[in-house]
Design an enzyme around this catalytic site. Sequence first.
Site, PDB file in Angstrom:
ATOM      1  N   PHE A   1       5.643  29.041 -26.984  1.00 28.81           N
ATOM      2  CA  PHE A   1       6.748  28.519 -27.676  1.00 28.81           C
ATOM      3  C   PHE A   1       6.071  28.735 -29.152  1.00 28.81           C
ATOM      4  CE2 PHE A   1       7.588  24.878 -30.248  1.00 28.81           C
ATOM      5  CZ  PHE A   1       8.881  24.850 -30.040  1.00 28.81           C
ATOM      6  N   ASP A   2       5.017  28.574 -29.467  1.00 29.65           N
ATOM      7  CA  ASP A   2       4.331  28.530 -30.682  1.00 29.65           C
ATOM      8  C   ASP A   2       4.538  29.814 -31.239  1.00 29.65           C
ATOM      9  OD1 ASP A   2       3.125  26.316 -29.043  1.00 29.65           O
ATOM     10  OD2 ASP A   2       1.716  25.900 -30.927  1.00 29.65           O
ATOM     11  N   THR A   3       4.017  30.954 -30.412  1.00 36.02           N
ATOM     12  CA  THR A   3       4.294  32.321 -30.995  1.00 36.02           C
ATOM     13  C   THR A   3       5.428  32.911 -31.144  1.00 36.02           C
ATOM     14  OG1 THR A   3       2.056  32.770 -29.873  1.00 36.02           O
ATOM     15  CG2 THR A   3       3.539  34.649 -30.473  1.00 36.02           C
TER      16      THR A   3
ATOM     17  N   TYR B   1       2.753  18.875 -34.958  1.00 37.91           N
ATOM     18  CA  TYR B   1       2.044  18.338 -33.363  1.00 37.91           C
ATOM     19  C   TYR B   1       0.509  18.751 -33.526  1.00 37.91           C
ATOM     20  CZ  TYR B   1       0.909  23.128 -30.842  1.00 37.91           C
ATOM     21  OH  TYR B   1       0.405  24.071 -30.504  1.00 37.91           O
TER      22      TYR B   1
END
Length: 410
Positions: free
Chosen positions: A210-212, A118
Amino acid sequence: MTQPAMHPTLRAVPAVGGRDTADTAVRTRLVEIVVPVYNEQHSLERCVRELHAHLSATFPYDYLITVADNASVDGTWEVATALAAELGPVRAVHLDLKGRGRALREVWGSSEADVVAYMDVDLSTGLEAFLPLVAPLLSGHSDLAIGSRLHRGSAVVRGPKREFVSRTYNLLLRATMAAGFSDAQCGFKAGRTEVVRRLLAEVEDNAWFFDTELLLLAEASGLRIHEVPVDWVDDPDSRVDIVRTAVDDLKGMARIARRTLAGRGTVELPDRRPVPPPPGLGRQVAGFAAVGALSTLAYLLLYLALRQAVPVLAANALALAVTAVGNTAANRRFTFGVTGRRHALRHQLEGGLAFLTGLLLTTGAVAVLHAASPGAGRGVELAVLVAANAAATLVRFVLLRVWVFHPRRS
């Protein structure tokens, strides 16, 4: 191209005009790039066309661009569907609820690609870094890949406020969560689809954290995370609420800490790489000495600064407390060879007990000095603290070696 089944909350417009890899005699690798958007009708077309043109001209693998509309209320969906109808391979999906993490979860979880990725719609990250990002995943060398604005090879243009927030957040992750990656929030990431699916089942956040959470879970599970230096230019039109995002991130970190303490901080992966043996005593002593020297320097500088404002015992306790967290994390990684987040919080808590030993020794030494010689100068006081710290360091090494980071426990 066969489209994956959509979640009930998704409306999808399929790609047209692209190569149908399912019908070719030899299927090439497929990469799906998700572009999450919310109310981006004015910039979406330009960015998608730029991304499509770049990949068409330079990318050696099959690809699919998926515009994921996060419940936009402007004309974003109409722009996305028009692009999907014109360009191939581009498709559009619409979610009824907001959240970048939610969009990635839905699209990645149903993807048929070999690698999912993404990037932010503003294309702040230079596209020339995309092939280096996904190449280690397609080769099987790595499991996830991230663009890093904090890599020494990166070229970054952004304001001091966002620079400070980003560096502080990533430093906090390394100090408290023992994170080994350098940049958790750069909107430029990818992963092997089979690995990502296993992680998604345990990731709870559906927004900016979310990424972390995905990266912390991957690292704790023994997965390999590849980092790519990027050229990155800050988007002046960014609508991210920095304060709210920071608060949500802190809440997310606390939730992960609780989950780790409950023994649910990893994902079981049958193909996990074997953990290398811990370093020998000689290397441990050398590593501990190097970490200790840097920690002692940091402690002394911090102590001298604090001593100008608070009493000696308070300055000593605060200086030790601040440096203890970084010391434990550094010894964990470089002295005893423990990587990943597995048991990281337990190691910090046990390292804190070793810190208390040092605090008692140094505090006791200062108390004895002031009782025996009330008029002792700062130089004598500092010399006593250095000597006491040397004794505390020896005790701390023994505790870390035979207890905290013993191979049977780590």
